[in-house]
Design a protein around this motif. Sequence first.
Motif, PDB file in Angstrom:
ATOM      1  N   PHE A 144     -27.715 -22.826 -17.294  1.00  0.00           N
ATOM      2  CA  PHE A 144     -28.494 -21.706 -16.596  1.00  0.00           C
ATOM      3  C   PHE A 144     -27.642 -21.218 -15.392  1.00  0.00           C
ATOM      4  O   PHE A 144     -26.914 -22.016 -14.608  1.00  0.00           O
ATOM      5  CB  PHE A 144     -29.752 -22.310 -16.221  1.00  0.00           C
TER       6      PHE A 144
ATOM      7  N   LEU B 269     -34.716 -10.758 -25.749  1.00  0.00           N
ATOM      8  CA  LEU B 269     -34.720  -9.229 -25.255  1.00  0.00           C
ATOM      9  C   LEU B 269     -34.267  -9.118 -23.840  1.00  0.00           C
ATOM     10  O   LEU B 269     -34.039  -8.019 -23.191  1.00  0.00           O
ATOM     11  CB  LEU B 269     -36.189  -8.819 -25.112  1.00  0.00           C
ATOM     12  N   SER B 270     -33.698 -10.477 -23.211  1.00  0.00           N
ATOM     13  CA  SER B 270     -33.043 -10.506 -21.793  1.00  0.00           C
ATOM     14  C   SER B 270     -32.340 -11.718 -21.503  1.00  0.00           C
ATOM     15  O   SER B 270     -32.312 -12.682 -22.689  1.00  0.00           O
ATOM     16  CB  SER B 270     -34.237 -10.255 -20.788  1.00  0.00           C
ATOM     17  N   THR B 271     -31.679 -11.702 -20.535  1.00  0.00           N
ATOM     18  CA  THR B 271     -30.803 -12.841 -20.317  1.00  0.00           C
ATOM     19  C   THR B 271     -31.663 -13.691 -19.191  1.00  0.00           C
ATOM     20  O   THR B 271     -32.509 -13.403 -18.728  1.00  0.00           O
ATOM     21  CB  THR B 271     -29.264 -12.634 -19.696  1.00  0.00           C
ATOM     22  N   ASP B 272     -31.106 -14.803 -18.820  1.00  0.00           N
ATOM     23  CA  ASP B 272     -31.539 -15.737 -17.643  1.00  0.00           C
ATOM     24  C   ASP B 272     -31.043 -14.936 -16.329  1.00  0.00           C
ATOM     25  O   ASP B 272     -30.061 -14.062 -16.254  1.00  0.00           O
ATOM     26  CB  ASP B 272     -30.764 -16.935 -17.716  1.00  0.00           C
ATOM     27  N   PRO B 273     -31.863 -15.280 -15.320  1.00  0.00           N
ATOM     28  CA  PRO B 273     -31.657 -14.122 -14.320  1.00  0.00           C
ATOM     29  C   PRO B 273     -30.553 -15.180 -13.441  1.00  0.00           C
ATOM     30  O   PRO B 273     -30.624 -16.397 -13.255  1.00  0.00           O
ATOM     31  CB  PRO B 273     -32.824 -14.272 -13.436  1.00  0.00           C
ATOM     32  N   ALA B 274     -29.759 -14.416 -12.732  1.00  0.00           N
ATOM     33  CA  ALA B 274     -28.728 -14.905 -11.789  1.00  0.00           C
ATOM     34  C   ALA B 274     -29.304 -14.738 -10.552  1.00  0.00           C
ATOM     35  O   ALA B 274     -28.565 -14.512  -9.500  1.00  0.00           O
ATOM     36  CB  ALA B 274     -27.441 -14.259 -11.767  1.00  0.00           C
ATOM     37  N   THR B 275     -30.473 -14.642 -10.257  1.00  0.00           N
ATOM     38  CA  THR B 275     -31.174 -14.227  -8.979  1.00  0.00           C
ATOM     39  C   THR B 275     -31.055 -15.428  -7.954  1.00  0.00           C
ATOM     40  O   THR B 275     -30.463 -15.120  -6.875  1.00  0.00           O
ATOM     41  CB  THR B 275     -32.729 -14.314  -9.048  1.00  0.00           C
TER      42      THR B 275
ATOM     43  N   THR C  50     -25.892 -15.508 -18.784  1.00  0.00           N
ATOM     44  CA  THR C  50     -26.297 -14.026 -18.523  1.00  0.00           C
ATOM     45  C   THR C  50     -25.625 -13.112 -19.435  1.00  0.00           C
ATOM     46  O   THR C  50     -25.500 -11.858 -19.028  1.00  0.00           O
ATOM     47  CB  THR C  50     -25.833 -13.803 -16.975  1.00  0.00           C
ATOM     48  N   VAL C  51     -25.347 -13.692 -20.629  1.00  0.00           N
ATOM     49  CA  VAL C  51     -24.741 -12.571 -21.724  1.00  0.00           C
ATOM     50  C   VAL C  51     -25.935 -12.799 -22.769  1.00  0.00           C
ATOM     51  O   VAL C  51     -26.158 -13.876 -23.160  1.00  0.00           O
ATOM     52  CB  VAL C  51     -23.630 -13.487 -22.398  1.00  0.00           C
ATOM     53  N   ILE C  52     -26.426 -11.467 -23.181  1.00  0.00           N
ATOM     54  CA  ILE C  52     -27.533 -11.458 -23.902  1.00  0.00           C
ATOM     55  C   ILE C  52     -27.209 -11.985 -25.268  1.00  0.00           C
ATOM     56  O   ILE C  52     -26.142 -11.793 -25.866  1.00  0.00           O
ATOM     57  CB  ILE C  52     -27.936  -9.842 -24.359  1.00  0.00           C
TER      58      ILE C  52
ATOM     59  N   VAL D 163     -29.397 -18.681  -8.903  1.00  0.00           N
ATOM     60  CA  VAL D 163     -28.404 -19.410  -9.172  1.00  0.00           C
ATOM     61  C   VAL D 163     -27.121 -18.633  -9.489  1.00  0.00           C
ATOM     62  O   VAL D 163     -27.511 -17.708 -10.630  1.00  0.00           O
ATOM     63  CB  VAL D 163     -28.738 -20.600 -10.239  1.00  0.00           C
TER      64      VAL D 163
END
Lengths: 401, 151
Positions: A251, A261-267, A254-256, A269
Motif C-alpha cells: 500500500f 476502477l481506481s488505485t490506492d491513494p498516495a494521500t 498506485t498503478v491501475i 503514505v
Amino acid sequence: MTGSSNDRDVAVLGVGMHPWGKWGKHFVSYGVHAARAALRDSGVAWEDVDFIVGGETVRNGYGGYVAGATFAQALGWNGARVATSYAACATGAQALDAARARILAGLCEVALVVGADTTPKGFLAPNAGERWDDPDWLRFRLLGMTNPGYFALYARRRMDLYGATQEDFASVKVKNARHGLGNPNARYRKEVTVQDVMDSAVVSDPLHLLDICATSDGAAAVVLTSMDYAKRHGLTSPVRVRAVSTVTPTFPQTVIDMPLLSTDPATAVAPAELTFKQSIGAAAYEEAGIGPEDVSLAEVYDLSTALELDWMEDLALCQQGEAEHLLRAGDTTIGGRIPVNPSGGLACFGEAVPAQALAQVCEVTWQLRGQAQGRQVENARVGITANQGLFGHGSSVLLSR
Amino acid sequence: MSEAAARPAIEGWFTTGPEPALLASRCTTCGSVFFPRYEGFCRNPGCDGEEFDVTELSRRGTVWSYTDAQYQPPPPYVPASDPYVPFALAAVELPEGFVVLGQLASGYGVADVRVGTEVELVVETLHTDETGDRTIWRWKPVTELGEEADQ
Ligand SMILES: [Zn+2]
C-alpha cells in the motif's frame, strides 16, 4: 554462483503438458494427461507421490473448485495429502509454492502440481447477475472497460513516455510466433508478419487483435521433490526451483490494475520504491540470491505484446524505457543476449489460466535441460518466469540447473 | 427523455449539477482517500482507523493513459446506441494521489489526449433505460491538443 545450492532448493524431477488448443474436452482429461506426462518424465510412480496440488479452475463447476482432489481421484486415489490453489493467472505459482513449502518443511518428499482449464470463446466476461459491489461487474457496467482496455492503457503509456510504436508491439508478436513454430505444445504455430498484426482490427487502441492473446484449453504439471529424494534416485544435478515469488502489493498500489476502477491513494503514505510488478521479480532474485545479470532466458506473461516489454523492465532485464531497444536489436530473440518467451509465449499458446504459470515452469525446465527442441537457448543456466494474477497475486519462479 | 428523469447509473459515487465531482471516503484518522466509496476498515496498513467522512475529489486531473473500445463490450455493459458507437477511456491522475478510470466525454477520442493532458470531470448520459437517462462521470479535455503543444 548459479551452480551453488542452498537448503531451500527443491528439485524439478518431471514436467509435462497437454497441448494448448480448443479441444472441447473436460479439463480433467487435460490435467491427467499432463500429470501422467510429468510422472513419466520424472520416473516417479503416482503411488509414490505424497502431496498433490491442483490449480483451481473457476469455470468448470465444483470439480474445478476442488481441483486437487479431482485430479487425485482421476489418477486413482493414492492417499496423498491434497491442496487446491487459486490466484487467478498466478494460480500455478501459488500451487507450486504450496508444494515447495511442504517439501522444505519435511512434511512430504514428492509433490505433483497440476493445472488445467477449458475456456470459453471471446472476451472473458464477468459472472452473470447484478452485482453492484463487485468491481469486476461494475467496470463493465459503468465504464465498458474490458481486459484488452487495461492492456491498452499500459501499451499507450509506453508509446507516449518511451516512444514505442505499434510496429514495436507487432514485432513482439512476430518474434514469439517464430519462437513457437516448432513447439509441439503451442496452439498457434504459424509465422506472422508485422503487416499481419497492423492489418488486424484495432480492439482497444493502440492494440490490434493480433497483439492480444486468446484463451485456450491446456494443462501443465510439475513433479517436485526434495533434493535428497532426487539424489537417492540418481539425479545429482536436477533442475532446481531457487525461488517462488508470490508477493502481494504494498500500500499504496498506485498503478491501475485490472479489474479495478481506481488505485490506492498516495494521500497519507508515499508509494514504495518498487511498483508491484517490479517487486515480484525483486523478491524472486532476493530469495534465490541470483541477479538479473545471471538470467539466460525469461518466460513472461504476454497477455498483450506490449506487456512483454513491461515485464522485461519489471524483471530488471533492462532499464525502464529500454525494452524496445533490446527488441529492435534482436536481444530478446533466441540467439540474442536475453531471449524472452522462447516457448512462443501466450502469443502462441493463448491463456489457460490455472495451467499457465506451470507451463512457464515446464518451458524453463526443458530449456535448462537442453531439451527445448527447435527453440533451445544455448547454454541456458538460469531461467525466470513472471506473471501477475488479478487481485494482487505476484508470480515469479526462478530456476537454475 | 426529460431532464428531470436523468439520474446516476450508480448512487452515491458522484455529485451532479454545474460542478460535479466524484465522492470519496476519507479516513478521519490518516486522511487516506478511497474511491469508489469504502467504509469499514482503513486500507492503510499502518492505520487502524474505522471512521470515514465523505469528501469531494478534485474535478481536474491529468491523463495517466488512455484507450478506446472499438468493439461493443460484453454485458453487463449496456450499449448507449444501436448500432454501437465506440467510446474512449482514460485513467486520470488526481492531485489526491491516485488514478481513477472513466470514459472520455462524448465526442472525444484517443486522438484528443496524450499522457499528461489536463482533463475535467463532467457528467453525461451513459445509457437510457425504461426509467430514463442514467448518467456517469466522464473526463473532458480542458485544452485542445494543438493548443497544449504550443505551450
Ligand atoms: Zn486510515
